[in-house]
Design an enzyme around this catalytic site. Sequence first.
Site, PDB file in Angstrom:
ATOM      1  N   THR A   1       0.716  -1.207   0.030  1.00 24.51           N
ATOM      2  CA  THR A   1       0.106   0.073   0.046  1.00 24.51           C
ATOM      3  C   THR A   1       0.890   1.219   0.114  1.00 24.51           C
ATOM      4  O   THR A   1       0.249   2.359  -0.060  1.00 24.51           O
ATOM      5  CB  THR A   1      -0.968  -0.036   1.206  1.00 24.51           C
ATOM      6  OG1 THR A   1      -0.205  -0.208   2.420  1.00 24.51           O
ATOM      7  CG2 THR A   1      -1.940  -0.935   1.055  1.00 24.51           C
ATOM      8  N   GLY A   2       2.313   1.248   0.100  1.00 19.28           N
ATOM      9  CA  GLY A   2       2.971   2.452   0.100  1.00 19.28           C
ATOM     10  C   GLY A   2       3.319   2.608  -1.431  1.00 19.28           C
ATOM     11  O   GLY A   2       2.996   2.103  -2.277  1.00 19.28           O
TER      12      GLY A   2
ATOM     13  N   LYS B   1      -3.859  -3.116   7.273  1.00 23.89           N
ATOM     14  CA  LYS B   1      -4.768  -2.913   5.910  1.00 23.89           C
ATOM     15  C   LYS B   1      -5.211  -3.874   5.452  1.00 23.89           C
ATOM     16  O   LYS B   1      -5.648  -4.047   3.886  1.00 23.89           O
ATOM     17  CB  LYS B   1      -3.649  -2.315   5.026  1.00 23.89           C
ATOM     18  CG  LYS B   1      -2.818  -0.797   5.442  1.00 23.89           C
ATOM     19  CD  LYS B   1      -3.606   0.454   5.093  1.00 23.89           C
ATOM     20  CE  LYS B   1      -3.161   1.348   5.865  1.00 23.89           C
ATOM     21  NZ  LYS B   1      -2.225   1.988   4.801  1.00 23.89           N
TER      22      LYS B   1
ATOM     23  N   ILE C   1      13.887  -5.258  -1.008  1.00 28.05           N
ATOM     24  CA  ILE C   1      14.561  -4.144  -1.688  1.00 28.05           C
ATOM     25  C   ILE C   1      15.121  -2.960  -0.724  1.00 28.05           C
ATOM     26  O   ILE C   1      15.716  -2.226  -1.398  1.00 28.05           O
ATOM     27  CB  ILE C   1      13.332  -3.552  -2.558  1.00 28.05           C
ATOM     28  CG1 ILE C   1      12.761  -4.732  -3.507  1.00 28.05           C
ATOM     29  CG2 ILE C   1      13.647  -2.454  -3.596  1.00 28.05           C
ATOM     30  CD1 ILE C   1      13.594  -5.571  -4.585  1.00 28.05           C
ATOM     31  N   THR C   2      14.428  -2.650   0.345  1.00 29.96           N
ATOM     32  CA  THR C   2      14.538  -1.596   1.166  1.00 29.96           C
ATOM     33  C   THR C   2      16.107  -1.217   1.073  1.00 29.96           C
ATOM     34  O   THR C   2      16.945  -2.265   1.624  1.00 29.96           O
ATOM     35  CB  THR C   2      14.130  -1.825   2.584  1.00 29.96           C
ATOM     36  OG1 THR C   2      12.655  -2.289   2.172  1.00 29.96           O
ATOM     37  CG2 THR C   2      14.075  -0.512   3.419  1.00 29.96           C
ATOM     38  N   GLU C   3      16.481  -0.067   1.173  1.00 24.71           N
ATOM     39  CA  GLU C   3      17.856   0.531   1.507  1.00 24.71           C
ATOM     40  C   GLU C   3      17.869   1.307   2.546  1.00 24.71           C
ATOM     41  O   GLU C   3      16.957   1.689   3.102  1.00 24.71           O
ATOM     42  CB  GLU C   3      18.213   1.446   0.221  1.00 24.71           C
ATOM     43  CG  GLU C   3      19.730   1.904   0.465  1.00 24.71           C
ATOM     44  CD  GLU C   3      20.011   3.147  -0.879  1.00 24.71           C
ATOM     45  OE1 GLU C   3      19.248   3.183  -1.691  1.00 24.71           O
ATOM     46  OE2 GLU C   3      21.406   3.395  -0.492  1.00 24.71           O
TER      47      GLU C   3
ATOM     48  N   TYR D   1      22.180  -3.283 -14.960  1.00 23.48           N
ATOM     49  CA  TYR D   1      21.342  -3.013 -16.287  1.00 23.48           C
ATOM     50  C   TYR D   1      22.385  -2.497 -17.114  1.00 23.48           C
ATOM     51  O   TYR D   1      22.131  -2.792 -18.279  1.00 23.48           O
ATOM     52  CB  TYR D   1      20.642  -1.652 -15.749  1.00 23.48           C
ATOM     53  CG  TYR D   1      19.798  -1.554 -14.598  1.00 23.48           C
ATOM     54  CD1 TYR D   1      19.406  -2.917 -14.030  1.00 23.48           C
ATOM     55  CD2 TYR D   1      19.129  -0.472 -14.075  1.00 23.48           C
ATOM     56  CE1 TYR D   1      18.737  -2.891 -13.043  1.00 23.48           C
ATOM     57  CE2 TYR D   1      18.385  -0.553 -12.762  1.00 23.48           C
ATOM     58  CZ  TYR D   1      18.283  -1.826 -12.243  1.00 23.48           C
ATOM     59  OH  TYR D   1      17.368  -1.775 -11.222  1.00 23.48           O
TER      60      TYR D   1
ATOM     61  N   GLU E   1      32.031  -5.470  -6.435  1.00 21.94           N
ATOM     62  CA  GLU E   1      32.756  -4.153  -6.371  1.00 21.94           C
ATOM     63  C   GLU E   1      33.627  -4.176  -4.959  1.00 21.94           C
ATOM     64  O   GLU E   1      33.706  -5.241  -4.409  1.00 21.94           O
ATOM     65  CB  GLU E   1      31.622  -3.186  -6.019  1.00 21.94           C
ATOM     66  CG  GLU E   1      30.600  -3.530  -4.959  1.00 21.94           C
ATOM     67  CD  GLU E   1      29.405  -2.588  -4.803  1.00 21.94           C
ATOM     68  OE1 GLU E   1      28.732  -2.225  -5.948  1.00 21.94           O
ATOM     69  OE2 GLU E   1      28.857  -2.358  -3.767  1.00 21.94           O
TER      70      GLU E   1
ATOM     71  N   HIS F   1      27.140   2.597  -1.574  1.00 22.17           N
ATOM     72  CA  HIS F   1      26.787   1.462  -0.837  1.00 22.17           C
ATOM     73  C   HIS F   1      27.554   1.384   0.383  1.00 22.17           C
ATOM     74  O   HIS F   1      28.733   1.790   0.567  1.00 22.17           O
ATOM     75  CB  HIS F   1      27.136   0.251  -1.423  1.00 22.17           C
ATOM     76  CG  HIS F   1      26.176  -0.011  -2.760  1.00 22.17           C
ATOM     77  ND1 HIS F   1      26.655  -0.958  -3.876  1.00 22.17           N
ATOM     78  CD2 HIS F   1      25.095   0.462  -3.166  1.00 22.17           C
ATOM     79  CE1 HIS F   1      25.611  -0.818  -4.784  1.00 22.17           C
ATOM     80  NE2 HIS F   1      24.733  -0.285  -4.077  1.00 22.17           N
TER      81      HIS F   1
END
Lengths: 382, 289
Positions: B17-18, B43, B96-98, B159, B209, B247
């Site tokens: 819902t965000g 919710k 996914i959250t950073e 990507y 990296e 990062h």
Amino acid sequence: MKLHEYQAKQVFADAGIPTPDSALASDVDGVLEAAADIGYPVAIKAQVQVGGRGKAGGIELVESDEEAREAAERIIGMDLKGIHVERVLVEEAVDFTNELYVGVTMDRGEGKPVAMVSTKGGVNIEEVAEEDPDAIAREHIDPSFGMQPYQARKVVFDAGVDRAVATDVAGVLSTLYDLWTSKDGSDAEINPLMVTADDEVIAADAVMNIDEDALFRQPEIAEMGEEAAGGDELEQKADEYGFDYVRLDGSVGIIGNGAGLVMTTLDLVDYYGGSPANFLDVGGGAKAERITNALDMVFSDDNVDSVVFNIFGGITRGDEVAKGINEALEAFDEIPKPVVVRLAGTNWEEGMEILNEDLVTVEQTLEDAVQRSVEYAEEGEA
Amino acid sequence: MSVLVDEDTRVVVQGITGGEGKFHAGQMMEYGTNVVAGAVPGKGGQEVDGVPVYDTVDQAVREEDADASVIFVPPAFAGDAIFEALDTDLDLAVAITEGIPTQDMARVNKRLTETDTRLLGPNCPGIITPGESKLGILPGNIFAPGDVGLVSRSGTLTYQVVDSLTNRGIGQTTAIGIGGDPIIGTDFVDALAAFEDDPDTEAIVMCGEIGGEDEEEAAQYIADHVDTPVVGFIAGRTAPPGKRMGHAGAIVSGSGTGTAESKIDALNDAGVPVGDTPEEVADSVESIL
């Protein structure tokens, strides 16, 4: 986020770790007053966040008003590895027989906290770690249970700490671990933890680095951070804009999205014979205003002779980026430095249509964009 | 064939819902992902774009038979959301959250040793099996089905490399973003093992990296266990020590560990060519296939 030594010492002292008497001063009179209260000899220590402070002349031991005045006049206002010294900590000089190291950090390889103790304190612990790794005893901690008392004892005895002070050192280490967890530390260190002739231990230095991602639940520490802020003017500006920014010393300004791709762009600038002026990640989903701010940042760096903009849109949209570039550049009568743009990914075609090509040079591939920006930088220097 | 996700994967979106959750749930469905439920405390009973929302992940599993979750929950609550996914015995949780506090991730890391759920991330772009399913925020249009498995610590760098491959007509079995944080779930070794077991993956691209020692460990693992050809790329060759390059995990420590040089040497020693540019990576892959 790094706390200043005086702030970290206060945090440690509040938790019950013994620290020397000390006071903060920002002028000569303040230093003399503090020294009189504490009693000579005292150490005068620059409160700046650079490594190797002592070697660079930022720490001096003084035994009289005359020496204190001389040291204060020299240190306050000095430029220490590029940072202006505004304040010094005036601190009781501890008469020690031994210097230890105790620290708590996150072992990222293991994904676990690790407690460390060494009898080779007072020197650069990273050098010890490299040259004589066995001189540092380590104990991993299960974060769901915290450090057990036996673990603190174990790492202290493993390090070969003298039996007479082992219990006290283990106590300091336990407290340090509790602080590290309760304050969301990334590193907490005492180096040196001094041992006196009467077998007392005292924290002569204090390092407390806080996980910036946890500041939302550490309001007191966040407040200290505002005071601790310092460093390069451009890096401060980046903080205000909320960019991940690192200043380097080259001439090609670099703006991109996503840490890995921005790093790759830096590497390519170097690969094609140029030198990167900065790392600037605008992050995901940047809107036009953010892009304008990013250009403002890079143009503020006098070393910059050209700029390369490399955006590969995932959640960032090419049309927003193009709008931001136009807005930033149309505000100038004359573009300060040539700008090369490469857009790919989400909405890049829309972006290309919007982009004012009178103001920028457009390239289709990352490699071409980087090479063009390197050429421009060389022309700018010539 | 593919690894970890396919067209049958049944996805619950935590935080649907965000703003981000709603947008990307829509994008995932548009791509063809089987999004069967959302989970947001308080919710339950609502719908988002026709997807039923439940108060807990457990309800979403019981009612909709979800077997994977994607987490779009703000950093302060994301550690808790990951625990919820792990404790519900899903096959896969993609965070996914950073910006999740590292100490929260240390506790999650402990919990991972007690569950069979695989965690991907946090701070990652997710995972995609082109033409079948994507869990996360990767732009689907640059991917194409094919023979190359890709694993990367960085989203946009993924990507860039994928674009170079797809433009040459080289498609992907699955692309996995493992994330740029110091403490993550699935690492290079786990992803390499999955690709090695996949008969359709003919070549693997691994984008690392600076920071940590995961690439060195992966190099050792490749030398010992991987027969599928691997091509490498390492970002951050020009990064100065002591500076965090975006990062949280991308930092060369003062004592010199985590450098690009050490990682490139380790990969070369394991017989893995490392491209100087993303195009060189694509060149190497092309010559292998």
